[in-house]
Design an enzyme around this catalytic site. Structure first.
Site, short mmCIF file in Angstrom:
data_model
loop_
_atom_site.label_atom_id
_atom_site.label_comp_id
_atom_site.label_asym_id
_atom_site.label_seq_id
_atom_site.Cartn_x
_atom_site.Cartn_y
_atom_site.Cartn_z
N SER A 12 -3.82 -1.49 -9.63
CA SER A 12 -5.23 -1.90 -9.38
C SER A 12 -6.09 -0.69 -9.01
O SER A 12 -7.27 -0.64 -9.35
CB SER A 12 -5.30 -2.96 -8.29
OG SER A 12 -4.97 -2.41 -7.03
N LEU A 93 8.31 10.12 -2.99
CA LEU A 93 7.78 11.30 -2.30
C LEU A 93 7.68 12.47 -3.27
O LEU A 93 8.67 12.86 -3.89
CB LEU A 93 8.72 11.65 -1.14
CG LEU A 93 8.09 12.23 0.12
CD1 LEU A 93 6.88 11.43 0.56
CD2 LEU A 93 9.11 12.29 1.26
N HIS A 110 -3.67 5.86 0.79
CA HIS A 110 -2.77 5.19 1.73
C HIS A 110 -3.57 4.07 2.42
O HIS A 110 -4.70 4.31 2.86
CB HIS A 110 -2.25 6.19 2.76
CG HIS A 110 -1.31 5.58 3.75
ND1 HIS A 110 -0.01 5.23 3.44
CD2 HIS A 110 -1.50 5.22 5.05
CE1 HIS A 110 0.56 4.70 4.52
NE2 HIS A 110 -0.31 4.68 5.50
N GLY A 144 4.57 16.09 2.63
CA GLY A 144 5.02 15.20 3.73
C GLY A 144 4.82 13.75 3.32
O GLY A 144 4.32 13.46 2.23
N GLU A 175 -9.95 0.31 -0.94
CA GLU A 175 -9.29 1.38 -1.72
C GLU A 175 -10.01 1.57 -3.06
O GLU A 175 -10.25 2.69 -3.50
CB GLU A 175 -7.82 1.02 -1.97
CG GLU A 175 -6.94 1.09 -0.73
CD GLU A 175 -5.50 0.76 -1.06
OE1 GLU A 175 -4.97 1.21 -2.08
OE2 GLU A 175 -4.88 0.03 -0.26
C1 GRF Z 1 -0.93 -1.21 -2.55
O1 GRF Z 1 -0.13 -1.62 -1.46
C2 GRF Z 1 -2.01 -0.28 -2.05
O2 GRF Z 1 -2.44 -0.64 -0.75
C3 GRF Z 1 -1.33 1.05 -2.04
O3 GRF Z 1 -0.43 1.02 -3.15
C4 GRF Z 1 -0.07 -0.35 -3.45
C5 GRF Z 1 -0.22 -0.70 -4.90
O4 GRF Z 1 -1.50 -0.47 -5.31
N1 GRF Z 1 -2.27 2.14 -2.18
P1 GRF Z 1 -1.92 -0.57 -6.88
O5 GRF Z 1 -2.47 -1.96 -7.09
O6 GRF Z 1 -0.67 -0.35 -7.70
O7 GRF Z 1 -2.95 0.50 -7.06
#
Ligand code: GRF
Length: 197
Positions: A12, A93, A110, A144, A175
């Site tokens: 997303s 990581l 994050h 990190g 986000e």
């Molecule tokens: C979600 O938990 C988001 O909070 C974190 O990564 C996970 C997947 O996000 N940033 P996405 O829909 O694959 O971008």
């Protein structure tokens, strides 16, 4: 500016970036989308938009990102002419050789106001800690876990009766607003000619 996007799941955030590129609000193009998860919906989103995709072979490791896989990923991104790598829901990581291939050019998002609540399910950590406000952070990746210089943060209220799901949903919306803005900030920084040019 050419972006490479790494994601492990629904994509997303990649979609929010893709939409920003499509409407011209993000001065960049997405050159390549990569994932280690052949079932990740992120692949479908990229394919629908005609964006090249590639799978990362993590050699059967469930969560480790082995060095040879990092090297192959770096090579594929370089081959695609990528300038900046965006981790978008990428659950492994990043270390050498990816960091060496893209020094100060790897971003991550994050779902918390770092340095608070690093690690997994940060929204659940925030809820359990009883904070009244949390949010999300776009930062440079420095090897990190959820560390590195912060580029942009977005705040989100924790509401009465919030469940982990309702709070996570509200953070995710934030986000999708701040990642495109963070990329615009980085694009402006990279567009600045070096002193004396
Ligand atoms: C979600 O938990 C988001 O909070 C974190 O990564 C996970 C997947 O996000 N940033 P996405 O829909 O694959 O971008």
């Amino acid at each position: 500016m050419r972006l490479g996007i790494l994601g492990s799941g629904s994509g997303s955030n990649m979609q929010a970036i893709l939409d920003g590129v499509a409407d011209g609000s993000i001065p960049a193009t997405i050159a390549l989308v990569m994932t280690e998860n052949p079932q990740g919906y992120i692949l479908e989103r990229a394919r629908k938009a005609g964006i090249p995709t590639a799978l990362i072979d993590c050699r059967g490791f469930k969560s480790k990102f082995p060095e040879e896989a990092q090297a192959e990923t770096a090579a594929a991104l370089k081959e695609a002419g990528v300038d900046v790598v965006c981790l978008a829901g990428f659950m492994r990581l990043v270390k050498k050789p990816l960091l060496e291939a893209f020094p100060d050019r790897i971003l991550n998002i994050h779902p918390a106001l770092l340095p608070a609540f690093p690690g997994l399910q940060a929204w659940r950590q925030a809820l359990e800690a009883g904070v009244k406000e949390t949010g999300c952070t776009v930062h440079y990746v420095d090897g990190g876990m959820d560390t590195g210089p912060v580029i942009l943060q977005g705040k989100v209220p924790v509401l009465e009766g919030d469940t982990p799901e309702s709070l996570h949903e509200r953070i995710l919306e934030a986000e999708h607003r701040i990642y495109p803005e963070a990329i615009r900030i980085v694009a402006r920084k990279l567009a600045v000619p070096a002193p004396g040019m």
